[in-house]
Design an enzyme around this catalytic site. Structure first.
Site, PDB file in Angstrom:
ATOM      1  CE  LYS A 203      16.580  -1.113  14.723  1.00  0.00           C
ATOM      2  NZ  LYS A 203      16.894   0.254  14.319  1.00  0.00           N
ATOM      3  CD  GLU A 209       0.848  -1.767  15.824  1.00  0.00           C
ATOM      4  OE1 GLU A 209       1.808  -2.138  16.531  1.00  0.00           O
ATOM      5  OE2 GLU A 209       0.627  -0.581  15.552  1.00  0.00           O
ATOM      6  N   GLY A 264      14.588   1.420  10.929  1.00  0.00           N
ATOM      7  CA  GLY A 264      13.482   0.652  10.351  1.00  0.00           C
ATOM      8  C   GLY A 264      13.141   1.102   8.936  1.00  0.00           C
ATOM      9  NE  ARG A 265      12.833   7.436   9.541  1.00  0.00           N
ATOM     10  CZ  ARG A 265      12.954   7.348  10.857  1.00  0.00           C
ATOM     11  NH1 ARG A 265      12.353   6.359  11.505  1.00  0.00           N
ATOM     12  NH2 ARG A 265      13.680   8.214  11.534  1.00  0.00           N
ATOM     13  CD  GLU A 350       8.821   6.145  11.681  1.00  0.00           C
ATOM     14  OE1 GLU A 350       7.852   5.753  12.354  1.00  0.00           O
ATOM     15  OE2 GLU A 350       9.574   5.367  11.076  1.00  0.00           O
ATOM     16  CG  HIS A 381      -8.897  11.366 -14.927  1.00  0.00           C
ATOM     17  ND1 HIS A 381      -9.564  11.985 -15.950  1.00  0.00           N
ATOM     18  CD2 HIS A 381      -7.783  10.828 -15.481  1.00  0.00           C
ATOM     19  CE1 HIS A 381      -8.901  11.799 -17.083  1.00  0.00           C
ATOM     20  NE2 HIS A 381      -7.816  11.103 -16.823  1.00  0.00           N
ATOM     21  CE  LYS A 514       5.746   2.202  18.536  1.00  0.00           C
ATOM     22  NZ  LYS A 514       7.163   1.850  18.446  1.00  0.00           N
TER      23      LYS A 514
HETATM   24  O1  F6P Z   1       6.657   2.760  15.571  1.00  0.00           O
HETATM   25  C1  F6P Z   1       7.423   3.142  14.499  1.00  0.00           C
HETATM   26  C2  F6P Z   1       8.379   2.079  14.175  1.00  0.00           C
HETATM   27  O2  F6P Z   1       9.298   1.990  15.184  1.00  0.00           O
HETATM   28  C3  F6P Z   1       9.056   2.313  12.838  1.00  0.00           C
HETATM   29  O3  F6P Z   1      10.091   3.184  12.902  1.00  0.00           O
HETATM   30  C4  F6P Z   1       9.414   0.926  12.465  1.00  0.00           C
HETATM   31  O4  F6P Z   1       9.729   0.847  11.120  1.00  0.00           O
HETATM   32  C5  F6P Z   1       8.160   0.197  12.853  1.00  0.00           C
HETATM   33  O5  F6P Z   1       7.734   0.822  14.030  1.00  0.00           O
HETATM   34  C6  F6P Z   1       8.297  -1.290  13.048  1.00  0.00           C
HETATM   35  O6  F6P Z   1       9.181  -1.618  14.071  1.00  0.00           O
HETATM   36  P1  F6P Z   1       9.730  -3.084  14.245  1.00  0.00           P
HETATM   37  O7  F6P Z   1      10.464  -3.460  13.001  1.00  0.00           O
HETATM   38  O8  F6P Z   1      10.612  -3.050  15.435  1.00  0.00           O
HETATM   39  O9  F6P Z   1       8.551  -3.996  14.453  1.00  0.00           O
END
Ligand code: F6P
Length: 545
Positions: A203, A209, A264-265, A350, A381, A514
């Protein structure tokens, strides 16, 4: 004092009354309990009769929803009001799957933009699927690697796995999220650069990462196909950040956009769903959206006592706030839903893992549970021992599918499915009924056990029962049912956020980590405390040894 307090006091009293109640007796007394405590949307049935509730409790919970103004908050969400106040954003993921109607943000229509992006996604996905999208050497795409994390990974990954029988047979779908290079390494194993499509999903297009993985993917690709013009055939982006996408080197003609009003979620319905669309095709993707849209319509219109998301939200509030439940198990009796628990972890934790209310004051009541789970029957199990005889109260959702979807077909599917469903129902029954000492004794005596053995073993074979579960039953795991199920959880979580007075749509709690990681990378973070400094010194030694 909150206007919810008088209702909460009554609910506390009801919790006390439950010390003398047992579901076993309630079922024996009321032959209509299943009918009275189940609801449905089409053929998606939610049986909540095995929960610790009587009509009195349910009515009080309905009062709680009314006093918290759940209906008016729901209407504000659909109206595009900026209910995500800390980020001053609308919350309009419902518009992404709408079949029609009007959805606006700041007075502007959002549906036309959604339809335009959907058309582009559809055309692109069709080309990848039918092989007319050619890679740098003229070959069709065989492997798609989505690089993203959190909401830009979990939703598309979970849905793509769940809709396994609908996938395109030439296309192998991979998802890379972890910054541990091992993850990218796994996805690239056996990959041919000229047959691989990378979707960089972010987003913000700034997530550390994802950017690190995207750069390494680009380096891997460029080593194999050094022609810079080839990038356009093998890298596309999904983002709200056009500048970031072009700075990375992806042509914005190959970017599928979405908007800041998509959390995002909550984004799998947007261009973030591109891997789903590529894997299952437009008809199935649209059916997924339709399932969610139908659940939206139900949420908007069904009266509180029949409203599935409201019912599930209220049950969660009942256990968390009045029974001290701290976790919630999600147990899909469908292997293809294996990623549902981890998807719901982000969605729920979240969204509602907050302790500050909308008014900036501490939340009045405990909020989100720890969400966890595994597909049945595996969990039986492993951890079901604790569900049956452990000390914590853990409400559990059993998601049961009547018809299997193995693709192996015939008798084997039916036989396996019969076993699977029997196990699911047996678990919910065992949790509810339990097993009394007299029953255990009678059975052991009949099998020839002597008095000493009875005295030694019976207490361990007793099950208290009275442990709550909800069963969601559907005929098969179609895209429609999956869409409806996901939207059911989304709205359940929203209802709970409203009752707890929190904003379910921001996520400030992920920011500190972060920032500190950036400081540690820059070498400034370790000086803050002795533990981190000690570990950094050891790490430096180890990595150089
Ligand atoms: O750090 C959490 C978060 O902001 C989530 O809410 C989001 O889904 C994820 O990181 C990824 O963010 P992006 O789509 O901006 O890379």
């Amino acid at each position: 004092m909150s206007k919810l307090d008088p209702i909460r006091e009554k609910l506390k009293a009801r919790r006390e009354a439950w010390r003398k109640l047992h579901l076993r007796d309630l079922f024996a007394k009321d032959q209509q309990r299943f009918q009275n405590f189940s609801a449905r949307l089409g053929d998606l049935v939610v049986d909540y009769s095995k929960n610790l509730i009587e009509i009195t409790d349910l009515k009080l919970l309905h009062d709680l929803a009314k006093a918290a103004e759940v209906e008016s908050w729901r209407d504000r969400l659909f109206a595009g009001e900026h209910i995500n106040t800390t980020e001053d954003r609308a919350v309009l993921h419902v518009a992404l799957r709408a079949k029609g109607g009007a959805f606006t943000d700041r007075g502007s229509d959002v549906l036309s933009g959604i339809r335009a992006v959907q058309e582009r996604m559809r055309a692109f996905a069709e080309q990848v699927r039918d092989g007319t999208w050619r890679g740098a050497t003229g070959k069709p795409i065989r492997r798609v690697i989505n690089i993203g994390i959190g909401g830009s990974d979990l939703g598309p990954k979970m849905v793509t796995a769940a809709l396994r029988p609908y996938r395109h047979s030439r296309l192998d779908m991979h998802f890379v999220s972890n910054v541990d290079l091992a993850h990218l390494d796994q996805a690239l194993k056996g990959a041919e650069a000229d047959e691989t499509l990378f979707i960089i999903s972010s987003k913000t297009f700034t997530t550390q990462e994802t950017m690190a993985n995207a750069m390494s993917a680009k380096a891997w690709f460029s080593e194999r196909i050094p022609d810079p013009a080839a990038i356009a055939k093998h890298f596309v982006a999904v983002s709200t950040n056009t500048k970031g996408v072009s700075a990375f080197g992806i042509d914005t003609a190959n970017m599928f956009e979405f908007w800041d009003w998509v959390g995002g979620r909550y984004s799998l319905w947007s261009a973030i769903g591109l891997p789903i669309l590529i894997s299952v095709g437009w008809e199935n993707f649209r059916a997924l959206l339709d399932g969610a849209a139908d659940m939206d319509q139900h949420f908007r219109t069904a009266p509180i006592p029949e409203n599935l998301p409201v019912i599930l939200g209220l049950l969660g509030v009942w256990y968390i706030d009045f029974w001290d439940a701290q976790s919630h198990a999600v147990l899909p009796y469908a292997q293809d839903l294996q990623l549902l628990p981890s998807y719901l972890q982000q969605l729920d934790m979240e969204s509602n893992g907050k302790s500050v209310a909308r008014n900036g004051k501490p939340a009045e009541m405990p909020t989100a549970p720890v969400v966890w789970g595994e597909p049945g029957t595996n969990g039986q199990h492993a951890f079901h021992q604790l569900l049956h005889q452990g000390t914590p109260l853990i409400p559990a959702d059993f998601i049961v599918v009547a018809k299997g979807q193995t693709g192996l077909g015939g008798k084997a599917t039916d036989a396996h499915q019969g076993l699977l469903v029997a196990n699911a129902l047996a678990q919910t029954q065992a949790l509810m009924l339990g097993r009394e000492a007299a029953e255990v004794e009678a059975e052991m005596k009949a099998a020839g056990a002597d008095a000493a053995t009875l005295a030694r073993v019976v207490p361990f074979r007793v099950f208290s029962g009275n442990r709550p579960s909800t069963t969601m039953l559907m005929p098969s795991l179609t895209p429609w049912h999956l869409g409806a199920l996901i939207a059911l959880y989304e709205h359940k979580i929203f209802v709970q956020g409203v009752i707890w007075g929190i904003n379910s749509f921001d996520q400030w709690g992920v920011e500190l980590g972060k920032k500190l990681a950036t400081d540690i990378l820059a070498g400034t973070g370790a000086t803050r405390d002795a533990s981190t400094a000690g570990l950094m010194a050891l790490y430096d030694g180890m990595k150089n040894s």
